[in-house]
Design an enzyme around this catalytic site. Structure first.
Site, mmCIF file in Angstrom:
data_model
loop_
_atom_site.group_PDB
_atom_site.id
_atom_site.type_symbol
_atom_site.label_atom_id
_atom_site.label_comp_id
_atom_site.label_asym_id
_atom_site.label_seq_id
_atom_site.Cartn_x
_atom_site.Cartn_y
_atom_site.Cartn_z
ATOM 1 C CB SER A 1 -0.912 -0.475 1.271
ATOM 2 O OG SER A 1 -0.021 -0.164 2.628
ATOM 3 C CE LYS B 1 -5.106 2.199 -5.472
ATOM 4 N NZ LYS B 1 -3.898 1.725 -4.443
ATOM 5 C CB CYS C 1 -11.083 24.036 12.734
ATOM 6 S SG CYS C 1 -12.712 23.472 13.230
ATOM 7 C CG HIS D 1 -11.275 22.933 7.971
ATOM 8 N ND1 HIS D 1 -10.269 21.991 8.855
ATOM 9 C CD2 HIS D 1 -11.981 22.124 8.768
ATOM 10 C CE1 HIS D 1 -10.841 21.929 9.865
ATOM 11 N NE2 HIS D 1 -11.970 21.667 10.177
ATOM 12 C CD GLU E 1 -7.169 23.427 6.406
ATOM 13 O OE1 GLU E 1 -7.593 22.088 7.146
ATOM 14 O OE2 GLU E 1 -7.443 24.108 6.573
#
Length: 549
Positions: A13, A17, A381, A507, A509
Site C-alpha cells: 500500500s 495511486k 477551526c 478550513h 487549506e
C-alpha cells in the site's frame, strides 16, 4: 462516449495511486480534455468522518459537505474537475445502498449476492461520473490487489469493460520494483506476481507504473513487459521524488504517459502545455527566501493527518519564492517542555483543527507564546476556538474559560454548541459541513488578504463562538472580521494590534492549489517572511553595536 481509466495498486500500500491518478488527470486537462475523478475505498466505514487520523490521515471535505478520502485533496489540487459526494464511495456506502434497496423490496424477493447486486451498485456509481460534459473518468481503486476487501471492486471494473466496450476502458496498475542492497539489483518478481493476481481476476493491465527508488533499466522493463503481457513502452518508471511531489506530472510526461493514454483510448486531444508547472518547479528549486513555520497539533507525528495544511503552506511558499521548513510540533510535548523551548526560532506558528481534549493545553500555550512574542499566528477551526479561549484567559482574565466540548461546567463558556445542536444522535450528525458563505469586515487583515468582502469556505466543526461574549471581546481588543451573512456566526477573529494574528473557524487549506495558493496562507507566509527579515536586521544591528563597543 465517456472513456474510463481504472487505477489499481499491487505489492504494497501507499504507492501513491492518488498522486499518480491526479497527475494523469492534470496532464489530460492540459491537453484540453474534460476530466472527472473518483476514489472507491474498500473499507466498510460509511465515510472517513469518524475514522482516526492515525488510521486514515486527514478527512478531506468537499463543497457539498461530503467527508472524503485525502486522495480527493490530490485530485482538487491537480485538476479542475468538479468533485462531489459521487467522487468517493466506500464498501460501507455500497452495501448500505444495496441493503436499503432490499429492505424496500426492489429486488423482488431475489437472493441478494455480491454478484450481481454489489457489483452492479459499484458499476452504477462509476457510470454516474460520466456524461456529455466529461471526456475521461479516472477511478482509483483503494487497497491492494489480493486484499479480500477489494475483490468486489475489481470484479466490478472487470465487468465494466464488457458493458461499455474494452476500447473505452484503460487499466493502469501501480506496483513496487524493490531494490535489494545485498544483491545490488532491482527485483521484478513482486510486480510479476501482482499482475498475475490481477490477471487471475480477469483484468489485463494496459499500463504498468513501477515505483522504485532507483532507475529501472531497459532490460528490466523488457522483462516486466514480457512476463506481464504489456508493451515495453507501457512499462512506466516512477522513481521516488526526493525534492517535491509536484515533480510527478513532469516525470510522467518524460515517460510519455499522456501520449499512451490518449492513443489507447482514441482521444482527440490538443498539445500538452506544461509551462505553468515547469515555472512552479523552477521557483521551488530557486527560492529567494528561507523560513520555518511550526504546525502545532495532536497528530503531528502522522504526516497525513494535516496533509492539506502542509501542502497549503508549500503553495504559499511557492507564491513567495520561499523555501519553508515545516516543524511538526506535538502539542502534548509543549505541555511537558514549554512553548519557549520548542517554538523559539520559528517565523510563524499555525494551530490546525482537531477533535478531543488531548493536547489542547499545549496548543493554548503555543497561541499565548505567538501572541506575546509577536510571532505571526494562524489558527484553523479548533485553532480559532483555542485562540478565543487563550485570549479570554490571559488578556480578559476569565479564569478557566473554555469550550463546553472540554469543560461542560466552565464559568466562561466562550465556545459552545448552538441551541439547535444540543441533542447529538449520530457521530457527525450536528456538524457544520461543506461550503458556507461569510462576509468580511472592510480593511481587516482578512479582507486585505482576500481582496473581497464576500467569501465561501468549507467547514467541519460542531462548536461555535458564544455570541453572549461578543461585546466584551471587542472591548478587549479582539476583532471579529468574518461573520456569516446574517451576522449570527463568527467565522474569523483577529488581533489588530498584533503583527499578524488571524484565526478562522473554517478550513481554508481545502481550497488551496499549487498554482493558486489560498489568500490567508499567502498573507500568513508573507508575515513570516517579514518577521524573518526583521530578525536578521536586528541580529546585524546587535553585532554591529557589539563590534563598535
Amino acid at each position: 462516449m465517456t472513456k474510463h481509466i481504472f487505477v489499481t495498486g499491487g505489492v504494497v500500500s501507499s504507492l501513491g495511486k492518488g498522486l499518480t491518478s491526479a497527475s494523469i488527470g492534470m496532464l489530460l486537462e492540459r491537453r484540453g480534455l474534460r476530466v472527472r475523478m473518483q476514489k472507491l475505498d474498500p473499507y466498510i466505514n460509511v465515510d472517513p468522518g469518524t475514522m482516526s487520523p492515525y488510521q486514515h490521515g486527514e478527512v478531506y471535505v468537499l463543497d457539498d459537505g461530503s467527508e472524503t478520502d485525502l486522495d480527493l485533496g490530490h485530485y482538487e489540487r491537480f485538476t479542475s474537475g468538479k468533485l462531489d459526494r459521487d467522487c468517493n464511495y466506500t464498501t460501507g456506502q455500497i452495501y448500505l445502498s444495496v441493503i436499503e434497496k432490499e429492505r424496500k423490496g426492489q429486488f423482488l424477493g431475489k437472493t441478494v449476492q455480491v454478484i450481481p447486486h454489489i457489483t452492479n451498485e459499484i458499476k452504477r456509481v462509476i457510470k454516474r461520473m460520466g456524461g456529455d460534459d466529461v471526456d475521461v473518468v479516472i477511478t482509483e481503486i483503494g487497497g491492494t490487489v489480493g486484499d479480500i476487501e477489494s475483490l468486489p471492486f475489481l470484479e466490478a471494473i472487470r465487468q465494466f469493460s464488457l458493458d461499455v466496450g474494452r476500447e473505452n476502458c484503460l487499466y493502469m496498475h501501480l506496483t513496487l520494483v524493490p531494490y535489494l542492497k545485498a544483491a545490488d539489483e532491482l527485483k521484478t518478481k513482486p510486480t510479476q506476481h501482482s499482475v498475475g493476481q490481477l490477471r487471475e481476476i480477469g483484468i489485463q493491465p494496459d499500463i504498468l507504473v513501477c515505483r522504485s527508488e532507483r532507475s529501472i533499466s531497459r532490460d528490466d522493463r523488457e522483462k516486466i513487459a514480457l512476463f506481464c503481457n504489456v508493451k515495453t513502452e507501457a512499462v512506466i518508471e516512477e522513481k521516488d521524488k526526493d525534492f517535491s511531489i509536484y515533480e510527478v506530472p513532469l516525470s510522467l510526461v518524460d515517460n510519455k504517459m499522456d501520449e499512451l493514454v490518449v492513443d489507447k483510448l482514441g482521444l482527440s486531444a490538443g498539445n500538452l502545455d506544461m509551462t505553468p508547472w515547469t515555472d512552479l518547479l523552477h521557483r521551488l528549486r530557486n527560492p529567494r527566501h528561507e523560513l520555518s513555520i511550526a504546525v502545532v497539533g495532536k497528530y503531528a507525528e502522522h504526516k497525513d493527518a494535516y496533509k492539506s495544511i502542509y501542502e497549503s503552506i508549500d503553495h504559499a511558499g511557492m507564491h513567495h519564492d520561499a523555501q519553508i521548513r515545516i516543524g511538526r510540533i506535538q502539542s502534548s510535548d509543549i505541555e511537558r517542555e514549554g512553548a519557549e523551548r520548542l517554538l523559539s526560532g520559528y517565523h510563524g506558528i499555525l494551530v490546525p483543527g482537531g477533535f478531543g481534549e488531548r493536547g489542547v493545553e499545549g496548543k493554548v500555550q503555543a497561541i499565548e507564546f505567538a501572541r506575546k512574542k509577536g510571532v505571526p499566528f494562524f489558527g484553523i477551526c479548533l485553532g480559532m476556538q483555542l485562540a478565543v479561549i487563550e485570549y479570554a484567559r490571559n488578556v480578559m482574565q476569565f479564569a478557566g474559560a473554555h469550550s463546553t466540548e472540554f469543560d461542560k461546567d466552565t464559568a466562561y463558556p466562550v465556545i459552545c454548541l448552538l441551541d439547535e445542536q444540543q441533542n447529538v444522535t449520530q457521530m457527525g450528525g450536528t456538524m457544520r459541513l461543506g461550503s458556507q458563505p461569510a462576509r468580511l469586515t472592510p480593511d481587516s487583515r482578512a479582507h486585505l488578504a482576500y481582496g473581497v468582502e464576500a467569501i465561501a469556505e468549507r467547514h467541519r466543526h460542531r462548536y461555535e463562538f458564544n455570541n453572549e461574549y461578543r461585546d466584551v471581546f471587542e472591548k478587549a481588543g479582539m476583532q471579529f472580521s468574518g461573520r456569516s451573512p446574517d451576522g449570527g456566526l463568527i467565522e474569523i477573529v483577529e488581533i489588530p494590534s498584533h503583527p499578524w494574528f488571524v484565526a478562522a473557524q473554517f478550513h481554508p487549506e481545502f481550497k488551496s492549489k499549487p498554482l493558486a495558493a489560498h489568500p490567508l496562507f499567502v498573507d500568513f507566509v508573507d508575515a513570516a517572511i517579514l518577521r524573518r527579515k526583521k530578525r536578521v536586521t536586528d541580529e546585524i544591528e546587535i553585532q554591529a553595536a557589539e563590534a563598535s563597543s
